[in-house]
Structure formats: C-alpha cells, structure tokens
Scaffold this motif. Structure first.
Motif, short mmCIF file in Angstrom:
data_model
loop_
_atom_site.label_atom_id
_atom_site.label_comp_id
_atom_site.label_asym_id
_atom_site.label_seq_id
_atom_site.Cartn_x
_atom_site.Cartn_y
_atom_site.Cartn_z
N VAL A 24 -11.29 -16.85 0.46
CA VAL A 24 -11.60 -16.40 -0.90
C VAL A 24 -10.51 -16.80 -1.89
CG1 VAL A 24 -13.04 -14.49 -0.15
CG2 VAL A 24 -10.60 -14.11 -0.52
N GLY A 25 -9.37 -17.26 -1.41
CA GLY A 25 -8.27 -17.64 -2.29
C GLY A 25 -6.96 -17.67 -1.54
N ILE A 26 -5.86 -17.47 -2.30
CA ILE A 26 -4.53 -17.44 -1.70
C ILE A 26 -3.83 -16.15 -2.10
CG2 ILE A 26 -4.22 -19.93 -1.53
CD1 ILE A 26 -2.59 -19.79 -4.12
N ARG A 27 -2.94 -15.69 -1.23
CA ARG A 27 -2.12 -14.51 -1.52
C ARG A 27 -0.69 -14.97 -1.73
NH1 ARG A 27 -3.67 -11.21 2.20
NH2 ARG A 27 -5.02 -10.05 0.80
N LEU A 28 -0.13 -14.55 -2.84
CA LEU A 28 1.24 -14.87 -3.19
C LEU A 28 2.03 -13.57 -3.18
CD1 LEU A 28 3.37 -16.85 -4.27
CD2 LEU A 28 2.43 -16.50 -6.55
N GLY A 29 3.19 -13.59 -2.55
CA GLY A 29 4.03 -12.40 -2.49
C GLY A 29 5.49 -12.80 -2.34
N VAL A 30 6.33 -11.80 -2.20
CA VAL A 30 7.75 -12.02 -1.95
C VAL A 30 8.17 -11.18 -0.75
CG1 VAL A 30 8.34 -12.60 -4.33
CG2 VAL A 30 8.48 -10.24 -3.58
N ARG A 31 9.22 -11.63 -0.09
CA ARG A 31 9.81 -10.87 1.01
C ARG A 31 11.32 -11.00 0.94
NH1 ARG A 31 11.09 -14.89 4.83
NH2 ARG A 31 9.88 -16.77 4.53
N ASP A 46 -8.89 -14.62 3.71
CA ASP A 46 -10.30 -14.62 4.07
C ASP A 46 -11.02 -13.38 3.56
OD1 ASP A 46 -10.08 -17.09 5.34
OD2 ASP A 46 -9.51 -16.16 7.23
N GLU A 47 -10.28 -12.28 3.36
CA GLU A 47 -10.87 -11.05 2.87
C GLU A 47 -9.94 -10.39 1.86
OE1 GLU A 47 -12.10 -8.22 5.82
OE2 GLU A 47 -12.84 -9.79 7.15
N LEU A 48 -10.52 -9.83 0.81
CA LEU A 48 -9.73 -9.11 -0.18
C LEU A 48 -9.27 -7.78 0.39
CD1 LEU A 48 -11.92 -9.62 -3.38
CD2 LEU A 48 -9.83 -10.81 -2.78
N ASP A 49 -8.06 -7.39 0.06
CA ASP A 49 -7.53 -6.07 0.39
C ASP A 49 -7.77 -5.20 -0.84
OD1 ASP A 49 -5.30 -3.97 0.32
OD2 ASP A 49 -5.09 -4.80 2.35
N PRO A 50 -8.16 -3.95 -0.68
CA PRO A 50 -8.43 -3.10 -1.85
C PRO A 50 -7.25 -2.96 -2.81
CG PRO A 50 -9.19 -2.04 0.17
CD PRO A 50 -8.46 -3.27 0.57
N SER A 51 -6.03 -3.11 -2.30
CA SER A 51 -4.86 -2.96 -3.17
C SER A 51 -4.47 -4.26 -3.88
CB SER A 51 -3.66 -2.45 -2.36
OG SER A 51 -3.26 -3.41 -1.41
N ASP A 52 -5.10 -5.39 -3.51
CA ASP A 52 -4.77 -6.67 -4.13
C ASP A 52 -5.05 -6.67 -5.63
OD1 ASP A 52 -3.92 -8.10 -1.86
OD2 ASP A 52 -5.96 -8.71 -1.36
N LEU A 53 -4.15 -7.28 -6.38
CA LEU A 53 -4.39 -7.58 -7.79
C LEU A 53 -4.89 -9.02 -7.79
CD1 LEU A 53 -1.03 -6.11 -9.04
CD2 LEU A 53 -3.29 -5.09 -9.33
N LEU A 69 4.29 -7.89 -7.55
CA LEU A 69 3.99 -8.29 -8.92
C LEU A 69 5.19 -8.23 -9.87
CD1 LEU A 69 1.91 -9.43 -10.84
CD2 LEU A 69 1.26 -7.08 -11.42
N PRO A 70 6.05 -7.20 -9.81
CA PRO A 70 7.19 -7.21 -10.75
C PRO A 70 8.09 -8.44 -10.61
CG PRO A 70 6.94 -5.04 -9.77
CD PRO A 70 6.00 -5.97 -9.04
N TYR A 71 8.16 -9.02 -9.42
CA TYR A 71 8.99 -10.20 -9.18
C TYR A 71 8.26 -11.50 -9.54
CZ TYR A 71 11.40 -6.70 -6.45
OH TYR A 71 12.03 -5.54 -6.05
N LEU A 72 6.93 -11.42 -9.64
CA LEU A 72 6.11 -12.61 -9.85
C LEU A 72 5.45 -12.66 -11.22
CD1 LEU A 72 4.35 -12.66 -6.37
CD2 LEU A 72 6.24 -14.10 -7.13
N GLU A 73 5.56 -11.62 -12.00
CA GLU A 73 4.90 -11.56 -13.31
C GLU A 73 5.24 -12.80 -14.14
OE1 GLU A 73 2.35 -10.06 -15.93
OE2 GLU A 73 2.95 -8.75 -14.29
#
Length: 107
Positions: A24-31, A46-53, A69-73
């Motif tokens: 369905v797309g890509i997930r971008l995050g930080v660690r 492959d599946e959306l998580d309910p907490s995904d923006l 999101l605060p790090y990626l805005e």
C-alpha cells in the motif's frame, strides 16, 4: 506540513510495489542508532496500522508513526543517482548535524 515524496522517488516506489505485486506504500521512521544518534528506517508496507499517519504525494502513500513525525516533519524523500550509485535521499529540514558517513543524524 507532513512528509512528502518527490516525483522521481514516487515513480521508483510505484515500480517496486508493482514488481512485488502487493503493498500500500512505504513507512518512514527513525530509530536510535549510529554515531550521531538517529537513523532513518524505510520499509514497504502491506497493511496500514491504525496509528499510522498517512501522507500521499504523486499517488504514493508515505506512512509515519506518530513518535517519528516530530523528527521527520517537513521531510521530502527523494531518489537520486550519483554516478554509479543510486538510492533514497532524505531532505530533512530538522537535521542539525549528521555523521561523516551520512548514516545517522541528530535534530
């Protein structure tokens, strides 16, 4: 403001999702990682998580977890070719410093 993806990166992601035959797309995050403190993580979804923006640009969904999101805005995900190398480039206006190898950053 959210997170955006360049047309070139959107085309690359769309082509890859088509080859996979699913997604369905890509997930971008930080660690927490690296010598500067944080590193990007990028994965196909492959599946959306309910907490995904969800941010959609050029027909591609970019999903971000609320903690990242605060790090990626304001970040734009681009796809660049430099000589024989190609890959995703994160144009993140929040980055204050990054390590010499470019693998990690801090805000």
């Amino acid at each position: 403001m959210g997170v955006t993806i360049s047309e070139r990166a959107a085309q690359h992601v769309s082509n890859f999702l088509a080859k996979r035959g699913k997604g369905v797309g890509i997930r971008l995050g930080v660690r927490t990682s690296g010598c500067s403190g944080m590193a990007y993580k990028l994965e196909f979804v492959d599946e959306l998580d309910p907490s995904d923006l969800v941010f959609e640009t050029h027909g591609v969904k970019v999903l971000v977890d609320p903690k990242s999101l605060p790090y990626l805005e304001g970040t734009e995900l681009d796809f660049v070719r430099e000589g024989l190398n190609e890959g995703f480039k994160f144009n993140n206006p929040n980055v204050k410093d990054q390590c010499g190898c470019g693998e990690s950053f801090n805000v």
